[in-house]
Scaffold this motif. Sequence first.
Motif, short mmCIF file in Angstrom:
data_model
loop_
_atom_site.label_atom_id
_atom_site.label_comp_id
_atom_site.label_asym_id
_atom_site.label_seq_id
_atom_site.Cartn_x
_atom_site.Cartn_y
_atom_site.Cartn_z
N GLY A 163 -47.48 16.60 41.45
CA GLY A 163 -47.21 17.84 42.18
C GLY A 163 -46.31 18.75 41.37
O GLY A 163 -46.00 18.47 40.21
N CYS A 164 -45.89 19.83 42.00
CA CYS A 164 -45.04 20.80 41.33
C CYS A 164 -44.03 21.34 42.35
O CYS A 164 -44.41 21.67 43.48
N VAL A 165 -42.77 21.39 41.96
CA VAL A 165 -41.73 21.92 42.84
C VAL A 165 -41.47 23.37 42.45
O VAL A 165 -41.21 23.67 41.28
N VAL A 166 -41.57 24.25 43.43
CA VAL A 166 -41.43 25.69 43.18
C VAL A 166 -40.51 26.27 44.25
O VAL A 166 -40.62 25.92 45.43
N GLU A 167 -39.62 27.16 43.84
CA GLU A 167 -38.79 27.86 44.82
C GLU A 167 -39.66 28.72 45.71
O GLU A 167 -40.63 29.34 45.25
N ASN A 168 -39.32 28.77 46.99
CA ASN A 168 -40.11 29.57 47.93
C ASN A 168 -40.17 31.03 47.51
O ASN A 168 -41.20 31.70 47.66
N LYS A 169 -39.07 31.55 46.97
CA LYS A 169 -39.07 32.96 46.56
C LYS A 169 -40.02 33.19 45.39
O LYS A 169 -40.58 34.28 45.25
N VAL A 170 -40.23 32.17 44.55
CA VAL A 170 -41.18 32.29 43.44
C VAL A 170 -42.61 32.31 43.98
O VAL A 170 -43.45 33.09 43.50
N LEU A 171 -42.91 31.47 44.96
CA LEU A 171 -44.24 31.47 45.56
C LEU A 171 -44.54 32.81 46.21
O LEU A 171 -45.62 33.39 46.02
N CYS A 172 -43.58 33.34 46.98
CA CYS A 172 -43.78 34.65 47.61
C CYS A 172 -43.97 35.75 46.57
O CYS A 172 -44.86 36.59 46.70
#
Length: 519
Positions: A163-172
Amino acid sequence: MPTSRLDVAPGVAQGHRYFEPPFSLRIGCADHADKIGGVKAASDELDVAIVGGGMVGLAVACALCRCLFILYTATMPLTKHLRVAIIDSNPALKSRNYLPKNSIPDSRVSTVTATISFFKDIGAWEHVQQQRHAFFGKMQVWDYTGLGYTRYNARDVGKEHLGCVVENKVLCNSLLLCLKEELNDIEKMIYPTRLASLTFPSMSRQAGMSPTSSEAVSVNPPSEELHRSNLVKLDLSDGRTLYSKLVIGADGSKSNVRQIAGIKTTGWNYPQSAIICTVEHAGENDCAWQRFLPSGPIALLPIGDNFSNIVWTMSPEESLHHKSMNPEEFVKSVNHALDFGYGPHPHTGFLDHYMEKLFSGIGNTATSTKECFEVPPKATGVISERMAFQLSLMHSHDYVSKRLALVGDAAHTVHPLAGQGVNLGFGDAAALAKVIAEGVSVGSDVGDLSLLQRYEKDRKVANVAMTTVLDGFQKMYSVDFGPLNVVRAAAFHGAQYISPLKRNIISYAMGDTKWPLFS
């Protein structure tokens, strides 16, 4: 008129596809005059109004923009104008550039699995790759009793990453940049305000009943008043009013849209809260770690460079105490919880060797079966705000009604112990956009209940299954009871040494299978 790039592009990303392009979909902004319901639409009339511009709401908009859906009966491209608006007052929706990688990581992150394929297909993943993110190929899960542990490795299922961990603000931000590429003027699509009230069509019209004797029946083209009476009216806090054929509630677990629509829910609060924050290490962390403690699990997730994200479940009283600790005490408490705190490290003994030998002949032995227990990297400092929030389970009785659909946390919330909440939400976004596009391809009303029920049927089974699994885990690992501890230890040993079981757990968590056991 802004158009999707897929109007002329016949291909998409390789591999598992959420969408394929048998037709294209033009996405318009709310100021474009088209026809809705047989009359010329005014600038305040929409096909789709998305209430909530968070990750899932933006994902629905992006999926509609790309509209790469598998329609086996389609042989010729079909172009259709859809007028879409996003309603949300969050200032973050004004972002139009990449977020700097050298900033302090945010505490709010998501672990994305099957979502990666979805993001690739809608064109957002390329933007994630330009911002901070962290793939991980290994995971270790263990219990505070020291009776067992399980290691997972992406190579167990022939993958490069788990998987991959991404900050929510980066996804948005990545979804916003995707929309910016698709639209000539994204500003006209986003309404930076809040929903004040929502008025659905009358029940008689909603149910498709015949008009009463007091209602005039006309064979003439529908008037604007009659036309608008069949749309949802959205009053905004800035004084504007919109009318839409379909409202999508993507406004979170306390969804105002869901409450106004009168959709009932089932759920409860867990006697637990979660502390989230970002910590740093002396070196880079490339593994996801989770230890089950007496009060709940603590997870250490890589977030890139020397940073990791902490998600620590505990009682509400403990969460208040840990939130108020000074940074040095909190870091010491984290390291204690991930090391010798509450109990010993698991160790390999006679039972482990026996089970490894017993199950070695069942299928090909998974790579991680022979991996030994490891101690997680020490945290050296906490570098972000510590946030605490109550944990709960909620599931809506209905995902849809006439001219309404719920997605993401507005439809369901789950325990965060496996990081699956956002992946379920993105699954909703993909499925709903697919259903809408299929309806458009045959000239259906996008707010038609029978059309929307196809989305509900597709998603409810998968969401209920995951909710049940996560709730079961929460209950199983929240009790310190001798016989149950032995059962948990057996489960850890089984997942560690029974290779087919291990592979199935990984595939289910990654979204490759629909059921948790041997599907």
